[in-house]
Scaffold this active site. Structure first.
Site, PDB file in Angstrom:
ATOM      1  N   GLN A 157     -89.655 119.176  50.269  1.00 49.19           N
ATOM      2  CA  GLN A 157     -88.416 119.138  49.490  1.00 49.19           C
ATOM      3  C   GLN A 157     -87.215 119.018  50.416  1.00 49.19           C
ATOM      4  OE1 GLN A 157     -87.329 122.965  48.103  1.00 49.19           O
ATOM      5  NE2 GLN A 157     -86.071 122.262  46.393  1.00 49.19           N
ATOM      6  N   GLY A 158     -86.445 117.947  50.290  1.00 49.31           N
ATOM      7  CA  GLY A 158     -85.260 117.765  51.126  1.00 49.31           C
ATOM      8  C   GLY A 158     -83.989 118.090  50.372  1.00 49.31           C
ATOM      9  N   SER A 170     -81.752 121.493  51.217  1.00 47.32           N
ATOM     10  CA  SER A 170     -80.768 122.191  52.054  1.00 47.32           C
ATOM     11  C   SER A 170     -80.372 121.367  53.276  1.00 47.32           C
ATOM     12  CB  SER A 170     -81.349 123.520  52.546  1.00 47.32           C
ATOM     13  OG  SER A 170     -81.572 124.389  51.477  1.00 47.32           O
ATOM     14  N   SER A 174     -90.005 123.155  54.323  1.00 45.11           N
ATOM     15  CA  SER A 174     -91.380 123.633  54.450  1.00 45.11           C
ATOM     16  C   SER A 174     -92.350 122.478  54.295  1.00 45.11           C
ATOM     17  CB  SER A 174     -91.675 124.701  53.390  1.00 45.11           C
ATOM     18  OG  SER A 174     -90.905 125.840  53.637  1.00 45.11           O
ATOM     19  N   GLU A 213     -88.727 125.655  40.463  1.00 44.12           N
ATOM     20  CA  GLU A 213     -88.912 126.393  41.710  1.00 44.12           C
ATOM     21  C   GLU A 213     -88.766 127.891  41.465  1.00 44.12           C
ATOM     22  OE1 GLU A 213     -86.234 125.274  44.853  1.00 44.12           O
ATOM     23  OE2 GLU A 213     -87.407 126.349  46.368  1.00 44.12           O
ATOM     24  N   GLU A 262     -78.119 136.519  46.127  1.00 39.95           N
ATOM     25  CA  GLU A 262     -76.707 136.642  45.740  1.00 39.95           C
ATOM     26  C   GLU A 262     -76.291 135.488  44.821  1.00 39.95           C
ATOM     27  OE1 GLU A 262     -78.008 136.961  48.827  1.00 39.95           O
ATOM     28  OE2 GLU A 262     -77.881 139.151  48.747  1.00 39.95           O
TER      29      GLU A 262
END
Lengths: 411, 380
Positions: free
Chosen positions: A134-135, A137, A169, A254, A394
């Site tokens: 997964q691209g 961040s 990952s 997710e 958060e």
């Protein structure tokens, strides 16, 4: 008959019997190396090849992608993935390695990709022929995900991609990536588009994968650099400028709150099957000592163990209650809590396990005297991966406070 | 027996609950509650039992007190889950009434399995009210060491911490006998009884200690010769009902505070913009959801998995008690100065929750008992 089996529809009951029969006869063999605690900690190709073979066999048997349409490589069933998941866990089978594909890429493509793309890519995803990553961040786009700067420039029916993704990952094994990138610099949210990109075939030809080392000492996640990578427009999902909306589908799944249930199976390394489970703290305490006395007799530890078990049971019963509309104040109130609550329970459970183990908790996975193979301290450190990834705790609290409780948006 | 699907919360239960929610919101908005119970703030005033008897009569007519009374005894014979849903609604409006006390009495009567208990369950189904008088002065809620004794067919001694004693028609009294402890039904109007009101913090209920001065009791009043076993079997239900009340009240505390976060502005933003206020309220929501899930799980287990009833009820009461404490703390704090005043409504709920937290054992007590179930006793 199990509790679940009593509530099955006829289709589920027949499928459950089939799963049990197949699983009881299936032998995935014994791994030649220690398996990690979850798919996102897979470091070695030996680990991957063992797990990949298992996923492939489970897919061939029809236990993966059960609820996806047959045209997309699925089983064409209704509400049967839950049955397969229950039975794979019950049979103590290993976890499925292609987790980012199964949990994110597949549902996102299901809802947003052209039919031809789904037919081409989903069977290889389900079988783990193709590993997915997964691209999302970037160095400048963590909690503020919509700030991604990796840019795709249109050239005829091609796109030229340049940029830098992090915390990716499985990228070191991945054949494909789901990629959120910018196609318009003038608009933050509406300037994003969503693609699937073949990265393995482009290694050294516009794609560079560099491993990152976690606080555990393990690898498993990476940086990915794009340097003038050229891809076709047929790899785009949904419309140009709709990337943020497509990403919401990915993120919802997710966080375990999406409509397509993620295929999942049991254990990591044999030793770690109970790692992270609050009930496992009881035996841990019974086998640990404090001042020569059983740790299970320490009233303070007993109280803390009960607190953990109550939170875990509350979360489990919450998943049960989320299905009862009449007992929920808001349909997304419990689903949107799932990732936050699960990750913090796991973190706090591991931290308490370390307290219980006392001096023994100093021993890590490479020490032959470490209780439970040193997996509890490893689980504690790994738990930050879950409380930070997929929107840090958060950010989850912002989402819940704003979308569910309706409070003003925080910056 | 096995876990029920959907906590056995179906259409009938939902209809009952939805009707109750509307009825209570229409008839007891919070400003009316405040007028009813908080018109005199003087802490030295005479201890009063303030409740709307007319509203209660309507509740009786709606059948709420018959919900868990078995059909054979003249009740509706519905599940504890159904009753739980009603109690959650009465908690949401902080209803002053003998509803929880009478429901707890019904749970105890249900476990007596005697003709006398069946008769009195029928009386409850017919609109009569009752409360438990089982606790000694030391405050061990349901323990065997009661301070009432049966001598020559007469009750003497005292029962303490009797809930809503001045609202009810009957008492279910635990008394020591020559053979152990028994349960008796005694009218609150009978000769020889002295009901002394306690001055309590909670404005939405009353409590008393009761002196028994040679109160004669006959066979028709003897509910059980084994109070220990009956109370032990009934205890999970009592814990679950109190937890349900806390969940309802907690949701009111959350929503009321969230509404204030939307209207009150400081530094040019509504308070909810600030994460120091937003995030704790999200934490409260999570705690409420955990407590509520555990409460319905406990109620459902009492109905259909008795082997798990004690375990799950202790989890529910512990979780709800912690939640209630946090809800009270944050709801007052986040209302700022106004939250510290008598005229703001949040203190009514804080006080009801304080009472609920300790009623039948607080969170630490429940966890100690839970640990005995899950881990075994502490070695001598």
């Amino acid at each position: 008959m199990s509790q679940q089996a009593k509530k099955d529809t006829p289709e589920q009951a027949e499928f459950r019997a089939y799963c049990r029969d197949w699983l009881s006869q299936h032998d995935e063999g014994t791994p030649s190396v220690r398996l990690p605690q979850s798919a996102i900690e897979i470091m070695h190709s030996e680990q991957l090849s063992f797990l990949r073979k298992w996923q492939s066999e489970a897919y061939e048997a029809g236990l993966i992608g059960c609820d996806y349409p047959i045209a997309e490589g699925g089983g064409g069933r209704k509400d049967c993935q839950m049955v397969a998941n229950q039975e794979m866990a019950r049979a103590g089978k290993p976890f499925l390695p292609n987790i980012l594909g199964l949990g994110m890429a597949a549902p996102t493509m299901h809802f947003h990709a052209q039919a031809a793309l789904k037919e081409r890519l989903l069977p290889g995803l389900f079988s783990c022929k193709d590993v997915w990553c997964q691209g999302f961040s970037e160095p400048g786009a963590g909690s503020d995900l919509a700030n991604v700067q990796t840019f795709a420039e249109r050239k005829g029916d091609k796109w030229i991609i340049n940029g830098h993704k992090v915390w990716t990952s499985l990228a070191h094994f991945a054949d494909w990536m789901i990629l959120l990138l910018r196609t318009d610099k003038s608009s933050k949210y509406d300037g994003l588009s969503y693609f699937v990109v073949p990265i393995k075939s482009a290694l050294g030809k516009g794609v560079t994968v560099r491993p990152l080392i976690k606080i555990t000492g393990e690898t498993g996640f990476n940086e990915v650099f794009f340097d003038n990578l050229e891809i076709g427009d047929d790899y785009r999902l949904d419309e140009i400028g709709k990337g943020w909306q497509v990403a919401q589908t990915t993120l919802l799944h997710e966080r375990g709150a999406g409509p397509m249930l993620t295929p999942s199976s049991g254990r990591g390394s044999a030793k770690s099957s109970a790692i992270g489970d609050a009930y496992a703290l009881i035996n841990l305490a019974k086998n640990a000592t404090r001042d020569g006395e059983s740790a299970a007799d320490d009233p303070l530890l007993r109280d803390q163990i009960m607190q953990m078990i109550i939170r875990q049971e509350g979360s489990k019963q919450g998943a049960r209650r989320a299905k009862v509309e009449g007992l929920c104040e808001h349909p997304m109130r419990i689903p949107l809590q799932a990732k936050l609550v699960m990750s913090e329970i796991r973190q706090d459970t591991s931290a308490l396990a370390i307290d219980i183990l006392g001096a023994q908790s100093t021993l890590y996975i490479n020490d032959e005297n470490a209780p439970a193979g040193g997996e509890w301290p490893l689980a504690y450190m790994n738990s930050y991966g879950i409380t930070i990834a997929a929107g840090a705790s958060e950010i989850q609290r912002n989402i819940l406070g704003e979308r569910i409780l309706g409070m003003a948006k925080s910056k | 027996m096995t876990q029920a699907k959907n906590f056995a919360f179906g259409e009938d239960e939902k209809l009952l609950r939805d009707t109750a929610r509307k009825f209570l919101q229409d008839n007891l908005p919070t400003d009316k509650l405040h007028q009813l119970v908080a018109s005199d703030p003087d802490p030295y005033r005479e201890s009063l039992s303030l409740w709307d008897k007319n509203l209660w009569q309507q509740i009786v007519e709606l059948g709420w007190t018959t919900v868990i009374v078995p059909e054979a005894d003249g009740g509706m014979g519905m599940s504890l889950v159904a009753l739980c849903a009603l109690v959650e609604e009465t908690g949401r409006v902080s209803l002053p009434s003998p509803f929880i006390a009478t429901s707890c009495a019904s749970l105890v009567l249900r476990e007596c399995h005697s003709p006398a208990a069946g008769h009195w369950l029928g009386e409850i189904a017919g609109g009569s009210t009752a409360t438990l008088a089982c606790t000694p002065k030391n405050g061990s809620w349901l323990a065997a060491d009661c301070d009432v004794e049966l001598v020559d067919g007469k009750l003497s001694g005292s029962a303490w911490f009797v809930q809503d004693a001045r609202k009810v028609d009957n008492l279910i009294v635990q008394a020591k006998t020559s053979k152990g402890t028994a349960l008796y039904k005694v009218s609150t109007h009978c000769e020889g009884l002295n009901i002394v009101a306690d001055a309590i913090i909670d404005l939405t209920r009353d409590q008393a200690h009761i002196h028994f001065n040679n109160v004669p009791v006959g066979d028709a009043q003897r509910l059980s010769d084994d109070a220990r076993a009956v109370l032990e079997r009934a205890e999970p239900g009592l814990l679950t009902l109190v937890a349900a009340d806390m969940c309802g009240a907690g949701e009111w505390q959350l929503q009321t505070t969230v509404e204030y976060m939307k209207v009150r502005e400081q530094f040019g933003h509504p308070l909810g913009y600030f994460q120091a206020l937003k995030h704790p309220l999200v934490n409260l929501m999570i705690m409420i959801d955990q407590a509520k899930s555990l409460t319905y799980n406990a109620a459902s287990a009492i109905d259909s998995e008795p082997q798990n009833a004690a375990k799950f009820a202790r989890m529910a009461k512990a979780s709800a008690s912690e939640m209630a404490a946090f809800a009270s703390n944050r709801s007052i704090q986040f209302h700022g100065g106004i939250g510290f005043t008598w005229e703001c409504f949040v203190h009514l709920y804080c006080k009801r929750q304080k009472h609920n937290q300790v009623l039948y054992g607080d969170a630490k007590y429940q966890r100690a008992k839970l640990a005995e179930i899950l881990m075994g006793p502490i070695s001598a």
